[in-house]
Scaffold this motif. Sequence first.
Motif, mmCIF file in Angstrom:
data_model
loop_
_atom_site.group_PDB
_atom_site.id
_atom_site.type_symbol
_atom_site.label_atom_id
_atom_site.label_comp_id
_atom_site.label_asym_id
_atom_site.label_seq_id
_atom_site.Cartn_x
_atom_site.Cartn_y
_atom_site.Cartn_z
ATOM 1 N N TYR A 8 -33.638 -9.552 -16.937
ATOM 2 C CA TYR A 8 -34.090 -8.483 -17.822
ATOM 3 C C TYR A 8 -34.475 -7.207 -17.080
ATOM 4 C CZ TYR A 8 -34.038 -11.061 -22.217
ATOM 5 O OH TYR A 8 -33.648 -11.730 -23.351
ATOM 6 N N ASN A 9 -34.263 -7.168 -15.792
ATOM 7 C CA ASN A 9 -34.504 -5.922 -15.062
ATOM 8 C C ASN A 9 -33.191 -5.512 -14.401
ATOM 9 O OD1 ASN A 9 -35.230 -3.944 -13.033
ATOM 10 N ND2 ASN A 9 -37.347 -4.573 -13.348
ATOM 11 N N LEU A 10 -32.700 -4.332 -14.748
ATOM 12 C CA LEU A 10 -31.385 -3.916 -14.268
ATOM 13 C C LEU A 10 -31.359 -3.585 -12.781
ATOM 14 C CD1 LEU A 10 -29.981 -1.810 -17.250
ATOM 15 C CD2 LEU A 10 -29.799 -4.253 -16.772
ATOM 16 N N TRP A 11 -32.434 -3.877 -12.093
ATOM 17 C CA TRP A 11 -32.428 -3.827 -10.627
ATOM 18 C C TRP A 11 -31.259 -4.620 -10.072
ATOM 19 C CZ3 TRP A 11 -33.181 -8.066 -7.321
ATOM 20 C CH2 TRP A 11 -33.444 -7.784 -5.979
ATOM 21 N N TRP A 12 -30.896 -5.697 -10.771
ATOM 22 C CA TRP A 12 -29.800 -6.534 -10.280
ATOM 23 C C TRP A 12 -28.470 -5.778 -10.234
ATOM 24 C CZ3 TRP A 12 -25.664 -7.055 -13.469
ATOM 25 C CH2 TRP A 12 -25.863 -6.957 -14.846
ATOM 26 N N THR A 13 -28.317 -4.715 -11.034
ATOM 27 C CA THR A 13 -27.030 -4.034 -11.102
ATOM 28 C C THR A 13 -26.683 -3.309 -9.812
ATOM 29 O OG1 THR A 13 -27.934 -1.984 -12.041
ATOM 30 C CG2 THR A 13 -27.266 -3.711 -13.600
ATOM 31 N N TRP A 14 -27.671 -2.988 -8.992
ATOM 32 C CA TRP A 14 -27.359 -2.321 -7.725
ATOM 33 C C TRP A 14 -27.804 -3.141 -6.516
ATOM 34 C CZ3 TRP A 14 -31.295 -0.405 -10.912
ATOM 35 C CH2 TRP A 14 -32.540 -0.142 -10.364
ATOM 36 N N ASN A 15 -27.899 -4.467 -6.728
ATOM 37 C CA ASN A 15 -28.250 -5.356 -5.638
ATOM 38 C C ASN A 15 -27.238 -6.495 -5.550
ATOM 39 O OD1 ASN A 15 -31.185 -4.728 -4.425
ATOM 40 N ND2 ASN A 15 -31.069 -4.088 -6.578
ATOM 41 N N PRO A 16 -26.323 -6.417 -4.612
ATOM 42 C CA PRO A 16 -25.236 -7.400 -4.520
ATOM 43 C C PRO A 16 -25.724 -8.843 -4.414
ATOM 44 C CG PRO A 16 -24.781 -5.532 -3.083
ATOM 45 C CD PRO A 16 -26.172 -5.347 -3.590
ATOM 46 N N GLU A 17 -26.830 -9.065 -3.716
ATOM 47 C CA GLU A 17 -27.336 -10.429 -3.583
ATOM 48 C C GLU A 17 -27.775 -10.995 -4.931
ATOM 49 O OE1 GLU A 17 -27.968 -12.940 -1.064
ATOM 50 O OE2 GLU A 17 -26.246 -11.829 -0.323
ATOM 51 N N ALA A 18 -28.357 -10.143 -5.778
ATOM 52 C CA ALA A 18 -28.771 -10.589 -7.111
ATOM 53 C C ALA A 18 -27.553 -10.898 -7.975
ATOM 54 C CB ALA A 18 -29.646 -9.532 -7.777
ATOM 55 N N ILE A 19 -26.534 -10.040 -7.896
ATOM 56 C CA ILE A 19 -25.303 -10.295 -8.652
ATOM 57 C C ILE A 19 -24.658 -11.593 -8.179
ATOM 58 C CG2 ILE A 19 -22.970 -9.435 -9.093
ATOM 59 C CD1 ILE A 19 -24.127 -6.590 -8.882
ATOM 60 N N GLU A 20 -24.619 -11.797 -6.879
ATOM 61 C CA GLU A 20 -24.027 -13.016 -6.332
ATOM 62 C C GLU A 20 -24.821 -14.246 -6.757
ATOM 63 O OE1 GLU A 20 -21.491 -15.571 -4.715
ATOM 64 O OE2 GLU A 20 -21.169 -13.416 -4.993
ATOM 65 N N LEU A 21 -26.128 -14.101 -6.925
ATOM 66 C CA LEU A 21 -26.960 -15.218 -7.387
ATOM 67 C C LEU A 21 -26.525 -15.667 -8.779
ATOM 68 C CD1 LEU A 21 -29.580 -16.982 -6.918
ATOM 69 C CD2 LEU A 21 -30.785 -15.194 -8.209
ATOM 70 N N PHE A 22 -26.366 -14.728 -9.697
ATOM 71 C CA PHE A 22 -25.928 -15.075 -11.050
ATOM 72 C C PHE A 22 -24.495 -15.612 -11.039
ATOM 73 C CE2 PHE A 22 -29.249 -11.866 -12.242
ATOM 74 C CZ PHE A 22 -30.063 -12.745 -12.924
ATOM 75 N N ARG A 23 -23.644 -15.010 -10.240
ATOM 76 C CA ARG A 23 -22.264 -15.484 -10.159
ATOM 77 C C ARG A 23 -22.221 -16.911 -9.597
ATOM 78 N NH1 ARG A 23 -20.089 -11.449 -7.321
ATOM 79 N NH2 ARG A 23 -19.218 -10.328 -9.086
ATOM 80 N N ARG A 24 -23.070 -17.182 -8.636
ATOM 81 C CA ARG A 24 -23.121 -18.517 -8.027
ATOM 82 C C ARG A 24 -23.562 -19.565 -9.040
ATOM 83 N NH1 ARG A 24 -26.561 -19.889 -2.504
ATOM 84 N NH2 ARG A 24 -26.268 -22.170 -2.512
ATOM 85 N N LEU A 25 -24.436 -19.176 -9.953
ATOM 86 C CA LEU A 25 -24.921 -20.119 -10.959
ATOM 87 C C LEU A 25 -23.785 -20.587 -11.862
ATOM 88 C CD1 LEU A 25 -27.435 -21.508 -12.190
ATOM 89 C CD2 LEU A 25 -27.723 -19.473 -13.633
ATOM 90 N N ASP A 26 -22.883 -19.661 -12.242
ATOM 91 C CA ASP A 26 -21.756 -20.025 -13.105
ATOM 92 C C ASP A 26 -20.731 -18.891 -13.047
ATOM 93 O OD1 ASP A 26 -19.956 -20.711 -15.040
ATOM 94 O OD2 ASP A 26 -21.444 -21.196 -16.572
ATOM 95 N N ARG A 27 -19.739 -19.037 -12.169
ATOM 96 C CA ARG A 27 -18.772 -17.959 -11.963
ATOM 97 C C ARG A 27 -17.967 -17.666 -13.223
ATOM 98 N NH1 ARG A 27 -18.719 -16.357 -6.821
ATOM 99 N NH2 ARG A 27 -19.651 -17.750 -5.265
ATOM 100 N N GLU A 28 -17.530 -18.708 -13.906
ATOM 101 C CA GLU A 28 -16.767 -18.485 -15.134
ATOM 102 C C GLU A 28 -17.659 -17.882 -16.214
ATOM 103 O OE1 GLU A 28 -14.873 -22.057 -16.335
ATOM 104 O OE2 GLU A 28 -13.525 -22.153 -14.597
#
Length: 850
Positions: A25-45
């Motif tokens: 719920y905090n768009l900080w993740w949109t400019w942090n590659p590690e945060a994006i990779e965390l969500f992608r790692r949880l479920d890539r599809e």
Amino acid sequence: MQPMFLIHVVPSLPPALGALKELAYNLWWTWNPEAIELFRRLDREGWEASGHNPVRMLGMIEQDRLTAAAHDDGFLAHLERVYADFRRYMTATNTWYHKNHGAPPDPFIAYFCFEYGLTECLPVYSGGMGVLAGDYLKSASDLGLPLVAVGLLYQQGYFRQYLNADGWQGELYPENDFYTMPVRLEKRNGAPVTIEVEYPGRRVVAHVWRVQVGRVALYLLDTNVPQNQADDRRITHQLYGGDCEMRIRQEIMLGIGGLRALQALGIKPRVCHMNEGHSAFLAVERIRQLVHDHGLTFAEAKEVVCAGGVFTTHTSVPAGIDLFPPHLVDQYLGHYYDSLGISRADFLALGRLNPVNQDEPLNMAVLALRLAAQSNAVSQLHGRVSRRLWQNVWPGVPEWEVPILAISNGVHTPSWISQDMAALFDRYLGPHWRERPADQTIWEAVEEIPDEELWRLHERRRARLVAFTRRRLRAQLEGQGAPPAEITRATEVLNPEALTIGFARRVALYKRPTLLLRDPERLAQILENKERPVQVIFAGKAHPQDNPAKELIRELIHLTRRNGLENVVFIEDYDLNVARYLVQGVDLWLNNPRLMQEASGTSGMKAAANGVLNLSVLDGWWAEAYHPDIGWAIGRGEVYEDLNYQDEVESNAIYNLLEKEIVPLFYTRGQDGLPRGWIRRMKDAMRTVIPMYNTNRMVMEYMEHLYRPADRRYQRLTADNFARARRLADWKALLRQHWPEIRIVGVETDASGEIAVGAELEVRASVDLGHLTPDDVSVELYEGALDMDQKIVEGQAIPMSYAGMQKGLSLFVTKVRFHSSGRRGYTLRVLPRHEDLPNPFEPRLILWGA
């Protein structure tokens, strides 16, 4: 079927994964590659299926997968690392604002915009201004500014684009489900925060939603609530949808409703920043509140509101400005006339270039210019264009002195560079490039990046772009019902090793997307060279009601088909995700709008941050940024009356540059296979463009040149029960009453027509000030070179000093020293002077010598 009751079902996260919800719920993740990779790692599809929306993805994931993640030590360590970075960011006390201005107070700056392009999973944006606003908020967060933002939460947002088999654009309007998006309904004591705004014969209710952008809160209003009638629920239905009446209803909600929303949340901004005129009604509402709550007159309240008002113009053409006919203003805002204590004519005059023209519509940009003491354009060239466009708002003021500042746009660098480029920067520049992107010394270290490492990285990004384009093209053809053979060919389109040109932006006639295809045969010779192949990727949306722009897209599709240009493709449904692939993966960024019509443009900045070279006309930001070491200029800034001839000249310039310079440079390789000349320019582009054209630098300039001066004046005028505001309003009334009495009676010098370089000349002026005093005015000697019509051009003002009274006249004196030879022109002018004026032109009174 209407429901009897409602339930909001939320994801059931194991306690060990609880931090995921806060991160989502905090768009900080949109400019942090590690945060994006965390969500992608949880479920890539799931990440792809959700449209890169972590809130929705968390609700889609099967419980078994969440349970497994909660027991995965590797994932938990990743989560702990990302969350620790997030908490450090949110609680940091070493931000730019804190270091330069002390601990940030409660937010006192309110940023109003019609659209925000923060992430593709929050589709409340359409184009450049919205994407700029999104980048602006991210940098405001990084810098720690005490700022909040306000907009509208659109039920459908901007449209999704598709092309039929003939290449004609169609539009889809999927409904946004706010409960599965990174927005939260603001509540107080368990109930939604609501505001009401007066509309003809009724009051319209809006809920307030919050988007957290790092440290910055963005509040969005939503009128799709049960208390409203059906037509009013559609006020926040579509971005840039509907007719003129719907637009005024939306802009009333944005300006008036937005201000009331902040107040309902306990936020009382001193500085309100209006981006374009869409939110200008907020200034009218601020005046009304001061009149109602503090007993000020309209004139007194206007001084306060102007002091705390900032206006940014984002367009170069009058057609981009909202105009409302007087009868519509009467219908929707007529009740404000009595509330403000002014006449209908005086209200409408606030938004008219000619205040006495009763037939002129209310111009929202003019309204904002008149109710904001600080105004700016978005590039240096746009500043000159804007001063010419709006000169009549300050009658008698020379064009080059019109008080519109120029602050060049930028981009939020971490949001636009690829993850592997960010890692490369970390490795060779150190970590501070994220915190201090405007620090030129940091970017000098780009020279330390090995050529081979930079080039191999870029080749991988180009290959990713080609793979992405193939997937999108295949989906497009399937949607159009294309034959299986044609769909199969889509998986082989484009060459991952070929020079790739990108052209992507909002489609409009002045942007000329088909200019590159003006001579298809010559273009084909460039593209189809087997030794040096070139390919082009287009993307962009036309406004749903702009049929000429839609025809441009159709023409582009037909030109490529008719001439067999298989290495020219168009990607449907241009959005932030498509934009990232393009600016990261192409080699050359093409931009060819008609000159003087591009206010800034930022896509080329995003491309340059990734080492992509620009090929552009000298308009917008490129007019000031261009240097032969970092890209190419189409023409030299010439403007021709014959537009067809202009197109011919500039299309030939593009072909010539491609044939003689760009393609040869790209394909000139050393024994190691590296195009070292091209890589040299990539590094120069990054080293030059990134530190200047980033939103951190931009936001700092807004803070120092606009927000802080506005805040100081606002606090000065409101102190001691608005004592200064009252005195300033009284002084202006006296000034306007007696200004017609001022006469420049005579000018004396000791010169006889010629004077030597280095000599000094005394100039004496006799002025009849009528009932005004020398303290009320500034008398200036105005001098400059002469044009062919014997008029002073780009003159300079030299202050004259009061020297006493003589025969009932005020005497003013100055001395001029001559530093060069040639003919010079001289005249006098009289301007108002008061310590609380933001600038001497603000009262819009000026007297010139005959």
